[in-house]
Design a protein around this motif. Structure first.
Motif, PDB file in Angstrom:
ATOM      1  N   GLN A 150       0.962  -1.456  -0.316  1.00  0.00           N
ATOM      2  CA  GLN A 150       0.053   0.372   0.006  1.00  0.00           C
ATOM      3  C   GLN A 150       0.597   1.603   0.067  1.00  0.00           C
ATOM      4  O   GLN A 150       0.504   1.876   0.619  1.00  0.00           O
ATOM      5  CB  GLN A 150      -1.213  -0.585   1.321  1.00  0.00           C
ATOM      6  N   PHE A 151       1.763   1.500  -1.199  1.00  0.00           N
ATOM      7  CA  PHE A 151       2.731   2.312  -1.003  1.00  0.00           C
ATOM      8  C   PHE A 151       2.005   3.503  -1.121  1.00  0.00           C
ATOM      9  O   PHE A 151       1.292   3.522  -2.557  1.00  0.00           O
ATOM     10  CB  PHE A 151       4.142   2.203  -2.365  1.00  0.00           C
ATOM     11  N   VAL A 152       2.316   5.085  -1.362  1.00  0.00           N
ATOM     12  CA  VAL A 152       1.704   5.948  -1.544  1.00  0.00           C
ATOM     13  C   VAL A 152       2.274   7.486  -1.413  1.00  0.00           C
ATOM     14  O   VAL A 152       3.230   7.200  -0.228  1.00  0.00           O
ATOM     15  CB  VAL A 152       0.296   6.592  -0.474  1.00  0.00           C
ATOM     16  N   PHE A 153       3.034   7.981  -2.709  1.00  0.00           N
ATOM     17  CA  PHE A 153       3.929   9.010  -2.579  1.00  0.00           C
ATOM     18  C   PHE A 153       2.314  10.165  -2.314  1.00  0.00           C
ATOM     19  O   PHE A 153       2.020  11.038  -2.137  1.00  0.00           O
ATOM     20  CB  PHE A 153       4.070   9.470  -3.857  1.00  0.00           C
ATOM     21  N   ASP A 154       3.264  11.613  -2.139  1.00  0.00           N
ATOM     22  CA  ASP A 154       3.066  12.666  -1.789  1.00  0.00           C
ATOM     23  C   ASP A 154       3.062  13.228  -3.405  1.00  0.00           C
ATOM     24  O   ASP A 154       3.859  12.292  -4.011  1.00  0.00           O
ATOM     25  CB  ASP A 154       3.292  13.721  -0.810  1.00  0.00           C
ATOM     26  N   GLU A 155       2.164  14.356  -3.994  1.00  0.00           N
ATOM     27  CA  GLU A 155       2.271  15.110  -4.944  1.00  0.00           C
ATOM     28  C   GLU A 155       3.857  15.100  -5.997  1.00  0.00           C
ATOM     29  O   GLU A 155       3.964  14.849  -6.908  1.00  0.00           O
ATOM     30  CB  GLU A 155       1.783  16.499  -5.787  1.00  0.00           C
ATOM     31  N   LYS A 176       7.936  12.417  -0.549  1.00  0.00           N
ATOM     32  CA  LYS A 176       7.019  11.503   0.832  1.00  0.00           C
ATOM     33  C   LYS A 176       7.215  10.325   0.830  1.00  0.00           C
ATOM     34  O   LYS A 176       5.989  10.559  -0.989  1.00  0.00           O
ATOM     35  CB  LYS A 176       6.418  12.379   1.280  1.00  0.00           C
ATOM     36  N   VAL A 177       6.676   9.329   1.429  1.00  0.00           N
ATOM     37  CA  VAL A 177       6.382   7.944   0.885  1.00  0.00           C
ATOM     38  C   VAL A 177       5.578   7.837   2.255  1.00  0.00           C
ATOM     39  O   VAL A 177       6.828   7.275   3.240  1.00  0.00           O
ATOM     40  CB  VAL A 177       7.302   6.931   0.215  1.00  0.00           C
ATOM     41  N   ALA A 178       4.616   6.944   2.391  1.00  0.00           N
ATOM     42  CA  ALA A 178       4.146   5.777   3.102  1.00  0.00           C
ATOM     43  C   ALA A 178       3.081   4.853   2.867  1.00  0.00           C
ATOM     44  O   ALA A 178       3.667   4.450   1.395  1.00  0.00           O
ATOM     45  CB  ALA A 178       3.129   6.603   3.898  1.00  0.00           C
ATOM     46  N   PHE A 179       3.216   4.241   3.568  1.00  0.00           N
ATOM     47  CA  PHE A 179       2.934   2.826   3.428  1.00  0.00           C
ATOM     48  C   PHE A 179       2.924   1.779   4.625  1.00  0.00           C
ATOM     49  O   PHE A 179       3.411   2.022   5.619  1.00  0.00           O
ATOM     50  CB  PHE A 179       4.180   1.005   2.451  1.00  0.00           C
ATOM     51  N   VAL A 180       2.278   0.852   4.433  1.00  0.00           N
ATOM     52  CA  VAL A 180       2.208  -0.462   5.778  1.00  0.00           C
ATOM     53  C   VAL A 180       2.839  -1.499   5.963  1.00  0.00           C
ATOM     54  O   VAL A 180       3.514  -2.170   4.198  1.00  0.00           O
ATOM     55  CB  VAL A 180       0.364  -0.511   6.151  1.00  0.00           C
ATOM     56  N   LEU A 186       2.255   1.399  10.071  1.00  0.00           N
ATOM     57  CA  LEU A 186       2.338   2.523   9.115  1.00  0.00           C
ATOM     58  C   LEU A 186       4.042   3.060   9.821  1.00  0.00           C
ATOM     59  O   LEU A 186       4.515   3.515  10.189  1.00  0.00           O
ATOM     60  CB  LEU A 186       1.615   3.449  10.201  1.00  0.00           C
ATOM     61  N   TYR A 187       4.917   2.937   7.807  1.00  0.00           N
ATOM     62  CA  TYR A 187       6.361   3.770   7.696  1.00  0.00           C
ATOM     63  C   TYR A 187       5.867   5.193   6.950  1.00  0.00           C
ATOM     64  O   TYR A 187       4.821   4.916   5.734  1.00  0.00           O
ATOM     65  CB  TYR A 187       6.868   2.428   6.357  1.00  0.00           C
ATOM     66  N   TYR A 188       6.934   6.059   7.199  1.00  0.00           N
ATOM     67  CA  TYR A 188       6.894   7.194   6.263  1.00  0.00           C
ATOM     68  C   TYR A 188       7.715   7.672   6.983  1.00  0.00           C
ATOM     69  O   TYR A 188       8.492   7.783   7.609  1.00  0.00           O
ATOM     70  CB  TYR A 188       5.428   8.241   7.378  1.00  0.00           C
ATOM     71  N   THR A 189       8.443   8.316   5.421  1.00  0.00           N
ATOM     72  CA  THR A 189       9.775   9.038   5.567  1.00  0.00           C
ATOM     73  C   THR A 189       9.577  10.455   4.402  1.00  0.00           C
ATOM     74  O   THR A 189       9.147  10.177   3.698  1.00  0.00           O
ATOM     75  CB  THR A 189      10.392   7.989   5.255  1.00  0.00           C
ATOM     76  N   ALA A 190      10.668  11.290   4.331  1.00  0.00           N
ATOM     77  CA  ALA A 190      10.504  11.565   3.179  1.00  0.00           C
ATOM     78  C   ALA A 190      11.825  11.090   2.576  1.00  0.00           C
ATOM     79  O   ALA A 190      12.945  10.420   2.494  1.00  0.00           O
ATOM     80  CB  ALA A 190      12.247  13.354   4.254  1.00  0.00           C
ATOM     81  N   ILE A 191      11.840  11.145   0.812  1.00  0.00           N
ATOM     82  CA  ILE A 191      12.684  10.805   0.339  1.00  0.00           C
ATOM     83  C   ILE A 191      14.589  11.138  -0.043  1.00  0.00           C
ATOM     84  O   ILE A 191      15.161  10.278   0.311  1.00  0.00           O
ATOM     85  CB  ILE A 191      12.302  10.321  -1.417  1.00  0.00           C
ATOM     86  N   GLU A 247      17.703   5.079   7.136  1.00  0.00           N
ATOM     87  CA  GLU A 247      16.936   4.482   6.827  1.00  0.00           C
ATOM     88  C   GLU A 247      15.879   4.553   7.954  1.00  0.00           C
ATOM     89  O   GLU A 247      16.021   4.648   8.405  1.00  0.00           O
ATOM     90  CB  GLU A 247      17.432   2.898   6.694  1.00  0.00           C
ATOM     91  N   ILE A 248      14.448   4.042   7.155  1.00  0.00           N
ATOM     92  CA  ILE A 248      13.520   4.136   7.811  1.00  0.00           C
ATOM     93  C   ILE A 248      13.162   2.847   8.520  1.00  0.00           C
ATOM     94  O   ILE A 248      13.573   1.731   7.709  1.00  0.00           O
ATOM     95  CB  ILE A 248      12.282   4.778   7.418  1.00  0.00           C
ATOM     96  N   LYS A 249      12.690   2.683  10.203  1.00  0.00           N
ATOM     97  CA  LYS A 249      12.833   0.823  10.421  1.00  0.00           C
ATOM     98  C   LYS A 249      11.154   1.449  10.880  1.00  0.00           C
ATOM     99  O   LYS A 249      10.451   2.248  11.348  1.00  0.00           O
ATOM    100  CB  LYS A 249      13.419   0.975  12.034  1.00  0.00           C
TER     101      LYS A 249
END
Length: 260
Positions: free
Chosen positions: A220-225, A229-233, A248-253, A258-260
């Motif tokens: 369920q990857f979702v980017f901002d416009e 930034k990207v978020a996913f579960v 929920l995972y969220y980070t600025a590209i 790395e995000i954990k």
């Protein structure tokens, strides 16, 4: 199904046949050029209107035999895709495609998952080695669905191409600047040193970056416009666990960490 290319030069429409194969038709609104592709469907024009990409289904007669259980799904041809160059009207056909995606605004980029050809051979080998009357194992379908596959990223104009192994889920950003995908082990192996998790690819350079470095299920990857930034579960729970906990995972590209 009807679809108009962004530049208004081409329209694609599907003709559905009863008890037969469908066809996909293209008509050039400025040239009166007509093109027809037998068994074609689900067309997508690239955002720059230079290519059309569509699915090519197996023959209807073969699909019917699968439905009435006179043939197994692995005994017939898999879906293919056609890549139509709208300037030259030449088409490239690629067999054994599980799925494909293009970005909404990203030019002539294409990503697709390849089916595993050995699944067909494996089924045949098993049927040749025994002639028991046992019923087919139902979990096999689930195993096939959950099997990681090879993902291919292509720039159709430049010809640049890169493959990624053990991919489960993938998605383009809307502007096509980024491709994100998750990977998993095909089977547990304590000696496997491959990195698994979530990866990001810059589609301009094809440079790959790992966002999550752990074995799990991510989707369920979702980017901002602007694809900054990207978020996913995701979950790192054992596959056999019936009730999994998703985070929920969220980070600025642009983040280097790395995000954990």
């Amino acid at each position: 199904m009807k679809e108009l290319s962004n530049n208004g030069a081409w329209v694609a429409y599907q003709v559905n046949a009863q008890e037969s194969d469908n066809s996909l038709n293209f008509f050039g609104l400025k040239t009166d050029k007509s093109l027809n592709f037998h068994r074609g469907e689900e067309n997508v024009f690239t955002s720059d209107s230079k290519y059309a990409i569509f699915k090519i289904r197996p023959f209807y007669k073969d699909l019917k035999l699968v439905r009435i259980k006179k043939k197994k799904e692995n005994e017939i041809a898999k879906d293919s895709i056609g890549i139509l160059n709208l300037a030259t009207n030449k088409v490239e056909k690629l067999p054994n495609i599980k799925s494909f995606k293009t970005p909404k605004k990203g030019g002539s980029l294409l990503a697709y998952l390849l089916e595993k050809e050995e699944l067909k051979k494996e089924t045949k080998d098993k049927s040749d080695s025994t002639k028991t009357k046992d019923k087919p194992s139902k979990p096999a379908g689930k195993d096939k669905k959950d099997t990681p596959l090879d993902l291919v990223l292509r720039n159709l104009i430049s010809g640049q191409k890169k493959s990624f192994k053990n991919v489960m889920n993938y998605e383009f950003s809307e502007n096509g600047k980024q491709l994100i995908f998750s990977t998993k082990q095909e089977k547990k192996d304590s000696l496997d040193k491959t990195k698994y998790g979530v990866f990001l690819v810059n589609t301009a350079t094809f440079v790959e970056k790992q966002l999550v470095d752990t074995i799990g299920e991510f989707k369920q990857f979702v980017f901002d416009e602007n694809a900054t930034k990207v978020a996913f579960v995701g979950t790192t729970d054992d596959e056999k666990k019936t009730s999994k906990t998703y985070n929920l995972y969220y980070t600025a590209i642009t983040n280097k960490q790395e995000i954990k």
